[in-house]
Design an enzyme around this catalytic site. Structure first.
Site, PDB file in Angstrom:
ATOM      1  CB  CYS A 115    -107.271 -42.907 -51.671  1.00 16.46           C
ATOM      2  SG  CYS A 115    -109.050 -42.659 -51.782  1.00 16.46           S
ATOM      3  CG  HIS A 252    -106.368 -44.485 -47.705  1.00 16.29           C
ATOM      4  ND1 HIS A 252    -106.942 -43.266 -47.407  1.00 16.29           N
ATOM      5  CD2 HIS A 252    -107.194 -45.094 -48.595  1.00 16.29           C
ATOM      6  CE1 HIS A 252    -108.068 -43.148 -48.098  1.00 16.29           C
ATOM      7  NE2 HIS A 252    -108.246 -44.242 -48.818  1.00 16.29           N
ATOM      8  CG  ASN A 282    -111.818 -43.209 -48.236  1.00 21.87           C
ATOM      9  OD1 ASN A 282    -110.945 -42.350 -48.182  1.00 21.87           O
ATOM     10  ND2 ASN A 282    -111.858 -44.145 -49.172  1.00 21.87           N
TER      11      ASN A 282
HETATM   12  O1  UT7 Z   1    -110.009 -45.226 -50.787  1.00 25.21           O
HETATM   13  C1  UT7 Z   1    -110.118 -45.699 -52.086  1.00 25.21           C
HETATM   14  C2  UT7 Z   1    -110.202 -47.142 -52.097  1.00 25.21           C
HETATM   15  N1  UT7 Z   1    -111.536 -47.580 -51.861  1.00 25.21           N
HETATM   16  C3  UT7 Z   1    -111.717 -48.666 -51.164  1.00 25.21           C
HETATM   17  O2  UT7 Z   1    -110.763 -49.171 -50.635  1.00 25.21           O
HETATM   18  C4  UT7 Z   1    -113.080 -49.294 -51.105  1.00 25.21           C
HETATM   19  C5  UT7 Z   1    -112.929 -50.751 -51.344  1.00 25.21           C
HETATM   20  N2  UT7 Z   1    -114.178 -51.498 -51.299  1.00 25.21           N
HETATM   21  C6  UT7 Z   1    -114.840 -51.678 -50.136  1.00 25.21           C
HETATM   22  O3  UT7 Z   1    -114.474 -51.171 -49.102  1.00 25.21           O
HETATM   23  C7  UT7 Z   1    -116.017 -52.632 -50.161  1.00 25.21           C
HETATM   24  O4  UT7 Z   1    -116.058 -53.316 -51.384  1.00 25.21           O
HETATM   25  C8  UT7 Z   1    -117.380 -51.924 -49.924  1.00 25.21           C
HETATM   26  C9  UT7 Z   1    -117.466 -51.481 -48.484  1.00 25.21           C
HETATM   27  C10 UT7 Z   1    -117.515 -50.741 -50.857  1.00 25.21           C
HETATM   28  C11 UT7 Z   1    -118.534 -52.892 -50.160  1.00 25.21           C
HETATM   29  O5  UT7 Z   1    -118.379 -54.048 -49.355  1.00 25.21           O
HETATM   30  P1  UT7 Z   1    -118.552 -55.506 -49.985  1.00 25.21           P
HETATM   31  O6  UT7 Z   1    -118.425 -56.454 -48.875  1.00 25.21           O
HETATM   32  O7  UT7 Z   1    -117.555 -55.611 -51.114  1.00 25.21           O
HETATM   33  O8  UT7 Z   1    -120.033 -55.471 -50.487  1.00 25.21           O
HETATM   34  P2  UT7 Z   1    -120.608 -55.652 -51.967  1.00 25.21           P
HETATM   35  O9  UT7 Z   1    -120.258 -54.482 -52.822  1.00 25.21           O
HETATM   36  O10 UT7 Z   1    -120.269 -57.000 -52.453  1.00 25.21           O
HETATM   37  O11 UT7 Z   1    -122.149 -55.605 -51.662  1.00 25.21           O
HETATM   38  C12 UT7 Z   1    -122.794 -56.620 -50.891  1.00 25.21           C
HETATM   39  C13 UT7 Z   1    -124.276 -56.322 -50.839  1.00 25.21           C
HETATM   40  C14 UT7 Z   1    -124.887 -56.053 -52.188  1.00 25.21           C
HETATM   41  O12 UT7 Z   1    -126.192 -56.620 -52.211  1.00 25.21           O
HETATM   42  P3  UT7 Z   1    -126.449 -58.040 -52.942  1.00 25.21           P
HETATM   43  O13 UT7 Z   1    -125.998 -57.836 -54.346  1.00 25.21           O
HETATM   44  O14 UT7 Z   1    -125.591 -59.012 -52.188  1.00 25.21           O
HETATM   45  O15 UT7 Z   1    -127.895 -58.208 -52.767  1.00 25.21           O
HETATM   46  C15 UT7 Z   1    -125.020 -54.555 -52.229  1.00 25.21           C
HETATM   47  O16 UT7 Z   1    -126.075 -54.108 -53.030  1.00 25.21           O
HETATM   48  O17 UT7 Z   1    -124.488 -55.157 -50.048  1.00 25.21           O
HETATM   49  C16 UT7 Z   1    -125.313 -54.237 -50.770  1.00 25.21           C
HETATM   50  N3  UT7 Z   1    -124.942 -52.896 -50.411  1.00 25.21           N
HETATM   51  C17 UT7 Z   1    -125.451 -52.259 -49.329  1.00 25.21           C
HETATM   52  N4  UT7 Z   1    -126.371 -52.642 -48.426  1.00 25.21           N
HETATM   53  C18 UT7 Z   1    -126.671 -51.773 -47.436  1.00 25.21           C
HETATM   54  C19 UT7 Z   1    -124.033 -52.061 -51.009  1.00 25.21           C
HETATM   55  N5  UT7 Z   1    -123.977 -50.904 -50.334  1.00 25.21           N
HETATM   56  C20 UT7 Z   1    -124.841 -51.000 -49.301  1.00 25.21           C
HETATM   57  C21 UT7 Z   1    -125.213 -50.136 -48.260  1.00 25.21           C
HETATM   58  N6  UT7 Z   1    -126.101 -50.555 -47.358  1.00 25.21           N
HETATM   59  N7  UT7 Z   1    -124.674 -48.895 -48.114  1.00 25.21           N
END
Ligand code: UT7
Length: 325
Positions: A115, A252, A282
């Site tokens: 990225c 980005h 992204n």
């Molecule tokens: O460009 C390269 C760099 N990449 C990035 O900058 C990405 C950085 N990370 C992020 O943007 C965020 O961490 C995400 C958007 C990927 C995830 O957001 P989060 O607030 O960190 O969520 P999480 O991973 O802690 O997940 C929270 C919950 C989980 O469920 P439980 O364990 O709380 O029951 C996940 O299983 O959300 C669940 N979850 C989803 N639910 C609905 C994960 N993906 C999804 C989804 N839809 N697509």
């Protein structure tokens, strides 16, 4: 003392016509429009058709940038393409772009920093232009991440999209002052200790397959704001500019929460931020030049503007650039 600077002559973007909304994705994996919008700011993304390769998107973006610059392919003697999704393992996709544009002189090669790739490519081209070895460069970020996504993994497949963006840079003699036009600084960082937090689980010398993107999203998120502010503060330190001097902040586009968090920490006003993540998702190395193209097309970006770029991604890699438009 005068100095050769890489001045941006033109910018262009290209998005494959097919769009996929969050609602459509929710028919394939267990997710919802509400979750995706709230956690990332993404509403839809563009997805390449089967016959559209990374080079296809890149060539269209390059042509748009050349048209914006009022130049032709004959003016270009350097192509640096940032991509993690090349058409083939080799040759570099940049040489396909070179051939398709009818360029038979100079050099063309790919740069891979996921990225952060566009800023790494920009920095590379900038050094060659400053040295006088090349005169006019196409710097392109182009990706077809849809090809490396695991479409059954809701934690990653909702986040990414396809697209390409390009800028034309020309080496121009400048007074060598703070107010010069062109690239004023690029700051690059990598830390390979974090390479397993965002990676593709395949490759020519490991599995012999292309593989799929894997990410510990929370870990990347935790690191992102600190890394971004670190390289931006570094850019301010070496140029003498501050957040108040910035005309446009073009980050980005991974996650709106990361963008807003970084801007807030740095004291950059919200109205200065160029946002495309809602429409593009992204697009990895393509996201910054696509956002620049958007700001150019809608009339925001003007000659003389001070533009701050930043990116963070797999590796980890992170980078910033300060450019006088
Ligand atoms: O460009 C390269 C760099 N990449 C990035 O900058 C990405 C950085 N990370 C992020 O943007 C965020 O961490 C995400 C958007 C990927 C995830 O957001 P989060 O607030 O960190 O969520 P999480 O991973 O802690 O997940 C929270 C919950 C989980 O469920 P439980 O364990 O709380 O029951 C996940 O299983 O959300 C669940 N979850 C989803 N639910 C609905 C994960 N993906 C999804 C989804 N839809 N697509």
């Amino acid at each position: 003392m005068s100095k050769l600077r890489s001045v941006v002559r033109g910018v262009g973007g290209y998005l494959p016509p097919k769009t996929v909304t969050n609602k459509e994705l929710a028919e394939q994996v267990s997710t919802s429009d509400e979750w995706i919008v709230q956690r990332t700011g993404i509403r839809e993304r563009h997805i390449a058709a089967k016959d559209e390769m990374t080079s296809t998107l890149a060539i269209n973006a390059a042509k748009a940038a050349l048209a914006d610059a009022g130049m032709t392919a004959a003016d270009i003697d350097l192509i640096v393409l940032a991509t993690s999704t090349p058409d083939q393992t080799f040759p570099a996709t940049a040489v396909t772009i070179q051939a398709e544009l009818g360029i038979t002189r100079g050099a063309a090669f790919d740069v891979q920093a996921v990225c952060s790739g566009f800023i790494f490519a920009l920095a590379t081209a900038d050094r060659y232009l400053q040295s006088g070895d090349f005169k006019c460069a196409l710097v392109i970020g182009a990706e077809t991440f849809s090809r490396i996504l695991d479409w059954t993994d809701r934690t990653t497949c909702v986040l990414f999209g396809d697209g390409a963006g390009a800028v034309v840079l020309e080496a121009v003699e400048q007074p060598g002052e703070k107010t010069d036009q062109g690239i004023l600084t690029t700051r690059l960082r990598s830390d390979g200790r974090h390479r397993n937090k965002l990676y593709v689980d395949g490759g020519p010398s490991s599995t012999g397959t292309v593989g799929h993107l894997r990410m510990e999203g929370k870990e990347v998120f935790k690191y992102a704001v600190g890394a971004i502010t670190d390289v931006i503060e570094d850019a301010f330190r070496v140029t003498g500019y501050t957040a108040d001097d910035i005309t446009w902040f073009v980050p980005h586009q991974a996650n709106k929460r990361i963008i807003d968090g970084s801007a807030h920490k740095l004291g950059i006003a919200p109205e200065k931020i160029v946002i495309t993540v809602d429409k593009h998702g992204n697009t990895s190395a393509a996201s910054i030049p696509l956002a620049l193209a958007q700001a150019r097309t809608d009339g925001r970006l003007k000659k003389g503007d001070l533009v701050l770029l930043e990116a963070m991604g797999g590796g980890f890699t992170w980078a910033s650039a300060l450019v006088r438009w």
